[in-house]
Structure formats: structure tokens, C-alpha cells
Design a protein around this motif. Structure first.
Motif, PDB file in Angstrom:
ATOM      1  N   ARG A 102      25.456 -25.545   4.163  1.00 56.03           N
ATOM      2  CA  ARG A 102      26.908 -25.487   3.937  1.00 56.03           C
ATOM      3  C   ARG A 102      27.506 -24.249   4.590  1.00 56.03           C
ATOM      4  O   ARG A 102      28.577 -24.304   5.216  1.00 56.03           O
ATOM      5  CB  ARG A 102      27.204 -25.474   2.430  1.00 56.03           C
ATOM      6  N   GLU A 103      26.829 -23.119   4.457  1.00 58.27           N
ATOM      7  CA  GLU A 103      27.339 -21.865   5.013  1.00 58.27           C
ATOM      8  C   GLU A 103      27.227 -21.820   6.534  1.00 58.27           C
ATOM      9  O   GLU A 103      27.960 -21.081   7.185  1.00 58.27           O
ATOM     10  CB  GLU A 103      26.599 -20.687   4.382  1.00 58.27           C
ATOM     11  N   ARG A 104      26.306 -22.603   7.102  1.00 60.25           N
ATOM     12  CA  ARG A 104      26.241 -22.666   8.565  1.00 60.25           C
ATOM     13  C   ARG A 104      27.509 -23.304   9.129  1.00 60.25           C
ATOM     14  O   ARG A 104      28.010 -22.890  10.174  1.00 60.25           O
ATOM     15  CB  ARG A 104      24.991 -23.432   9.005  1.00 60.25           C
ATOM     16  N   ASN A 105      28.005 -24.310   8.423  1.00 65.19           N
ATOM     17  CA  ASN A 105      29.286 -24.896   8.833  1.00 65.19           C
ATOM     18  C   ASN A 105      30.397 -23.859   8.771  1.00 65.19           C
ATOM     19  O   ASN A 105      31.264 -23.799   9.648  1.00 65.19           O
ATOM     20  CB  ASN A 105      29.639 -26.079   7.926  1.00 65.19           C
ATOM     21  N   ALA A 106      30.392 -23.021   7.728  1.00 64.04           N
ATOM     22  CA  ALA A 106      31.410 -21.981   7.595  1.00 64.04           C
ATOM     23  C   ALA A 106      31.316 -20.978   8.738  1.00 64.04           C
ATOM     24  O   ALA A 106      32.342 -20.523   9.268  1.00 64.04           O
ATOM     25  CB  ALA A 106      31.252 -21.270   6.244  1.00 64.04           C
ATOM     26  N   LEU A 107      30.105 -20.634   9.142  1.00 65.77           N
ATOM     27  CA  LEU A 107      29.929 -19.719  10.268  1.00 65.77           C
ATOM     28  C   LEU A 107      30.473 -20.329  11.558  1.00 65.77           C
ATOM     29  O   LEU A 107      31.133 -19.640  12.352  1.00 65.77           O
ATOM     30  CB  LEU A 107      28.448 -19.372  10.434  1.00 65.77           C
ATOM     31  N   LEU A 108      30.189 -21.600  11.764  1.00 66.69           N
ATOM     32  CA  LEU A 108      30.678 -22.269  12.969  1.00 66.69           C
ATOM     33  C   LEU A 108      32.200 -22.308  12.993  1.00 66.69           C
ATOM     34  O   LEU A 108      32.827 -22.045  14.036  1.00 66.69           O
ATOM     35  CB  LEU A 108      30.101 -23.685  13.065  1.00 66.69           C
ATOM     36  N   LEU A 109      32.812 -22.625  11.866  1.00 69.86           N
ATOM     37  CA  LEU A 109      34.279 -22.642  11.797  1.00 69.86           C
ATOM     38  C   LEU A 109      34.860 -21.259  12.077  1.00 69.86           C
ATOM     39  O   LEU A 109      35.842 -21.123  12.811  1.00 69.86           O
ATOM     40  CB  LEU A 109      34.724 -23.121  10.417  1.00 69.86           C
ATOM     41  N   ALA A 110      34.229 -20.238  11.506  1.00 65.67           N
ATOM     42  CA  ALA A 110      34.708 -18.876  11.731  1.00 65.67           C
ATOM     43  C   ALA A 110      34.549 -18.462  13.182  1.00 65.67           C
ATOM     44  O   ALA A 110      35.294 -17.613  13.684  1.00 65.67           O
ATOM     45  CB  ALA A 110      33.950 -17.901  10.826  1.00 65.67           C
ATOM     46  N   GLY A 111      33.567 -19.058  13.866  1.00 56.77           N
ATOM     47  CA  GLY A 111      33.355 -18.754  15.274  1.00 56.77           C
ATOM     48  C   GLY A 111      34.188 -19.599  16.206  1.00 56.77           C
ATOM     49  O   GLY A 111      34.086 -19.451  17.434  1.00 56.77           O
ATOM     50  N   GLY A 112      34.973 -20.517  15.654  1.00 56.55           N
ATOM     51  CA  GLY A 112      35.836 -21.350  16.481  1.00 56.55           C
ATOM     52  C   GLY A 112      35.203 -22.655  16.918  1.00 56.55           C
ATOM     53  O   GLY A 112      35.708 -23.301  17.851  1.00 56.55           O
ATOM     54  N   TYR A 113      34.160 -23.080  16.235  1.00 58.17           N
ATOM     55  CA  TYR A 113      33.467 -24.320  16.599  1.00 58.17           C
ATOM     56  C   TYR A 113      33.565 -25.333  15.462  1.00 58.17           C
ATOM     57  O   TYR A 113      33.833 -24.981  14.313  1.00 58.17           O
ATOM     58  CB  TYR A 113      31.991 -24.034  16.907  1.00 58.17           C
ATOM     59  N   ALA A 114      33.334 -26.575  15.797  1.00 59.22           N
ATOM     60  CA  ALA A 114      33.374 -27.640  14.803  1.00 59.22           C
ATOM     61  C   ALA A 114      32.123 -27.579  13.930  1.00 59.22           C
ATOM     62  O   ALA A 114      31.049 -27.174  14.393  1.00 59.22           O
ATOM     63  CB  ALA A 114      33.459 -29.002  15.492  1.00 59.22           C
ATOM     64  N   PRO A 115      32.220 -27.979  12.666  1.00 59.87           N
ATOM     65  CA  PRO A 115      31.029 -28.031  11.811  1.00 59.87           C
ATOM     66  C   PRO A 115      29.989 -28.976  12.404  1.00 59.87           C
ATOM     67  O   PRO A 115      30.330 -29.995  12.998  1.00 59.87           O
ATOM     68  CB  PRO A 115      31.564 -28.565  10.478  1.00 59.87           C
ATOM     69  N   LYS A 116      28.733 -28.638  12.223  1.00 58.87           N
ATOM     70  CA  LYS A 116      27.637 -29.443  12.768  1.00 58.87           C
ATOM     71  C   LYS A 116      27.061 -30.401  11.734  1.00 58.87           C
ATOM     72  O   LYS A 116      26.560 -31.474  12.074  1.00 58.87           O
ATOM     73  CB  LYS A 116      26.529 -28.514  13.279  1.00 58.87           C
ATOM     74  N   TYR A 117      27.142 -30.005  10.458  1.00 64.55           N
ATOM     75  CA  TYR A 117      26.465 -30.763   9.410  1.00 64.55           C
ATOM     76  C   TYR A 117      27.479 -31.548   8.584  1.00 64.55           C
ATOM     77  O   TYR A 117      28.453 -30.993   8.079  1.00 64.55           O
ATOM     78  CB  TYR A 117      25.667 -29.818   8.498  1.00 64.55           C
ATOM     79  N   ALA A 118      27.227 -32.840   8.440  1.00 63.99           N
ATOM     80  CA  ALA A 118      28.095 -33.698   7.642  1.00 63.99           C
ATOM     81  C   ALA A 118      27.911 -33.389   6.160  1.00 63.99           C
ATOM     82  O   ALA A 118      26.911 -32.799   5.752  1.00 63.99           O
ATOM     83  CB  ALA A 118      27.767 -35.159   7.915  1.00 63.99           C
ATOM     84  N   GLU A 119      28.899 -33.800   5.368  1.00 60.38           N
ATOM     85  CA  GLU A 119      28.782 -33.692   3.913  1.00 60.38           C
ATOM     86  C   GLU A 119      29.120 -35.049   3.316  1.00 60.38           C
ATOM     87  O   GLU A 119      30.291 -35.388   3.115  1.00 60.38           O
ATOM     88  CB  GLU A 119      29.708 -32.606   3.349  1.00 60.38           C
ATOM     89  N   SER A 120      28.105 -35.830   3.058  1.00 55.89           N
ATOM     90  CA  SER A 120      28.286 -37.181   2.550  1.00 55.89           C
ATOM     91  C   SER A 120      28.324 -37.174   1.031  1.00 55.89           C
ATOM     92  O   SER A 120      27.852 -36.239   0.385  1.00 55.89           O
ATOM     93  CB  SER A 120      27.138 -38.090   3.019  1.00 55.89           C
ATOM     94  N   THR A 121      28.866 -38.238   0.460  1.00 57.32           N
ATOM     95  CA  THR A 121      28.733 -38.447  -0.974  1.00 57.32           C
ATOM     96  C   THR A 121      27.453 -39.235  -1.202  1.00 57.32           C
ATOM     97  O   THR A 121      26.981 -39.959  -0.314  1.00 57.32           O
ATOM     98  CB  THR A 121      29.926 -39.225  -1.533  1.00 57.32           C
ATOM     99  N   LEU A 122      26.889 -39.109  -2.400  1.00 56.17           N
ATOM    100  CA  LEU A 122      25.616 -39.785  -2.656  1.00 56.17           C
ATOM    101  C   LEU A 122      25.728 -41.300  -2.611  1.00 56.17           C
ATOM    102  O   LEU A 122      24.726 -41.988  -2.418  1.00 56.17           O
ATOM    103  CB  LEU A 122      25.057 -39.343  -4.007  1.00 56.17           C
ATOM    104  N   ASP A 123      26.948 -41.833  -2.796  1.00 58.01           N
ATOM    105  CA  ASP A 123      27.108 -43.284  -2.718  1.00 58.01           C
ATOM    106  C   ASP A 123      27.458 -43.757  -1.316  1.00 58.01           C
ATOM    107  O   ASP A 123      27.765 -44.936  -1.106  1.00 58.01           O
ATOM    108  CB  ASP A 123      28.160 -43.761  -3.716  1.00 58.01           C
TER     109      ASP A 123
END
Length: 269
Positions: free
Chosen positions: A66-87
Motif C-alpha cells: 500500500r505504501e509503495r503506491n503512496a511513494l509512486l504517487l508522491a514521485g509523480g507516477y501512477a500506482p502500480k498495485y491494484a486494490e481489489s475487494t475480496l468479492d
């Protein structure tokens, strides 16, 4: 959920993770095949790291997905990891596998929790331990830490409560040290403040004493007059590519003595 200010630069965030891991700039540079000078420039904002560099540093700093996505956003890049719901249909195979694992572990207890200890799945062995608890603790969403440590919950049945409580709080403290989660910290402060049930977990209470297995601290819990002894094991998913999956943990409770095995097998019929 973790929130990160949009105007927070990636450099200070990376520095925070490096300091949290107690690494020097040189140590991180050696691990990431870089230089201490380059790491310094990234942390101070003098150099803009590439997407690949952010991910490489995050890997060596063991930053949660989750925090890797935050780092990417802070660096100006799109998140790499999806966040799905369990269903989510994409996770159907995962759900079926988890359900099969939990059923296959019966009659021994097993459950699955997310990063905030919310119970997302459990087997009949867990249901057996929860029998008779007050409705307000069993109203979804169930939280494993609240159910265990609340004075009206399992805490009143755990014979070695002081030791088991200390183990669980230490586990939460370690997790808080690894992730930045305000929700997790609030949960810790809540359950740590729960009073001990009167007479429960008294260190002088040694009725039906059982020697502790040398390999792990057991949870000794009473069920309908029988003292059961379990050791727990926690499993997570290796190299997850989804935030939700990365934060799931499967906890299984293994009988720690022959008497517990015999009792659970007898319930199975």
C-alpha cells in the motif's frame, strides 16, 4: 487505510522509511546498487528518482505494498498495485482456495484477517471458541483483537491471559513499526486499555497446569469446562501484487497437547 498528503515529496517519505528501518544512506545505496550521494540527492529533492528506482528502494526498505503506491504517487507516477475487494471476480480463485484451506483445517481453529485484524473468513473451529460471547462483539465486522482482549470476550476464558495479551500487544507494536496506519494505532490504544477481567489471567491460577511446549507460547483457553491449549501460526502471501491480498493473514491454531487433540476430535464426532 493509509493517507498521504499529495504535496509530500517522495524524498522525505523515502528518508522516513530508511530511518524507520535504521539504515544509513550508504547501507541503502549498497543494497540498491546505487550511491550514498544519489540517495542523499533523492531524499533532499535535488534528484527526481525514476519509477524503477522508487520501487527498488521500496523493495530494499521492505515498504508495504500500500505504501509503495503512496511513494509512486508522491514521485509523480501512477500506482502500480491494484486494490481489489475480496468479492472481486478476479479474486474468486483466491477466495475458493482460502475457504478450502479453512475447511480442511477443521476441527482445529483457523481464520483470515486483514491489516486491521478485521475477520474476513473463519472456520467452524473458530466458531466453537466464540460460542456464548455477547452479541455486540460478534456483530460484523468482527475484529480479532477486540474479540480476544475485550473483558467480555475471550479474555475471560484465557487461562494465561497476561502472557497471551502481552504477546498480542507486542505483535501489534511490531506491525505498527512496519506500517503507517492510524487505524491500527487507534485499535492498539483501544485494546491495550481494556481492563483485565476480574480473576482472569491471574499468574497464581494454575488449575489443570500443562507444561508449555518448548517451541512456542500456547494460548490456554477454557471451553465448556475443558482447558484447551493452542499454538498459533500466521501465514501471508508471498510477492503479492494487490494491496488487499498483501494485507491478508491466515492464522491457524495448532493443538499443543494430546488432550486438546482428543477433545476437538470428539466434537467432530
Amino acid at each position: 487505510m493509509t493517507t498521504v498528503a499529495i504535496d509530500t515529496g517522495v524524498g522525505p517519505l523515502l528518508r522516513g522509511w530508511r530511518e524507520r528501518r535504521r539504515l544509513s544512506q550508504l547501507e541503502l545505496a549498497l543494497r540498491a546498487d546505487s550511491s550514498a550521494r544519489h540517495i542523499s540527492f533523492i531524499e533532499t529533492g535535488r534528484s527526481r528518482p525514476s519509477e524503477q528506482m522508487i520501487l527498488r528502494l521500496a523493495e530494499h526498505l521492505e515498504v508495504p505494498v500500500r505504501e509503495r503506491n503512496a511513494l509512486l504517487l508522491a514521485g509523480g507516477y501512477a500506482p502500480k498495485y491494484a486494490e481489489s475487494t475480496l468479492d472481486d471476480p478476479q479474486l474468486e480463485t483466491l477466495r475458493e482456495g482460502i475457504e478450502q484451506l479453512l475447511r480442511g483445517y477443521e476441527p482445529y481453529p483457523a481464520l483470515v484477517v486483514d491489516g486491521s485484524y478485521t475477520v474476513v473468513a473463519a472456520n467452524q473451529g473458530i466458531g466453537m471458541l466464540l460460542t456464548g460471547l455477547p452479541e455486540h462483539l460478534l456483530t460484523p465486522p468482527l475484529n480479532a483483537m477486540r474479540i480476544t482482549l475485550h473483558p467480555e470476550g475471550l479474555a475471560s476464558r484465557i487461562r494465561n491471559l497476561r502472557e497471551w495479551r502481552g504477546h498480542l500487544l507486542a505483535q501489534m507494536e511490531r506491525q505498527i513499526g512496519l506500517v503507517r496506519s492510524e487505524a491500527l494505532r487507534e485499535l492498539y490504544e483501544e485494546v491495550a486499555a481494556y481492563p483485565l477481567p476480574e480473576g482472569a489471567g491471574d499468574p497464581d491460577d494454575r488449575e489443570d497446569p500443562q507444561p508449555y511446549p518448548y517451541f512456542a507460547l500456547p494460548m490456554r483457553i477454557e471451553h465448556e469446562g475443558q482447558v484447551l491449549s493452542f499454538v498459533s501460526s500466521i501465514s501471508t502471501f508471498n510477492t503479492p501484487m494487490d494491496v488487499t491480498v498483501a494485507e491478508l493473514a491466515i492464522e491457524t491454531f495448532l493443538p499443543a497437547d494430546p488432550a486438546t487433540v482428543a477433545y476437538l476430535q470428539s466434537l467432530r464426532g
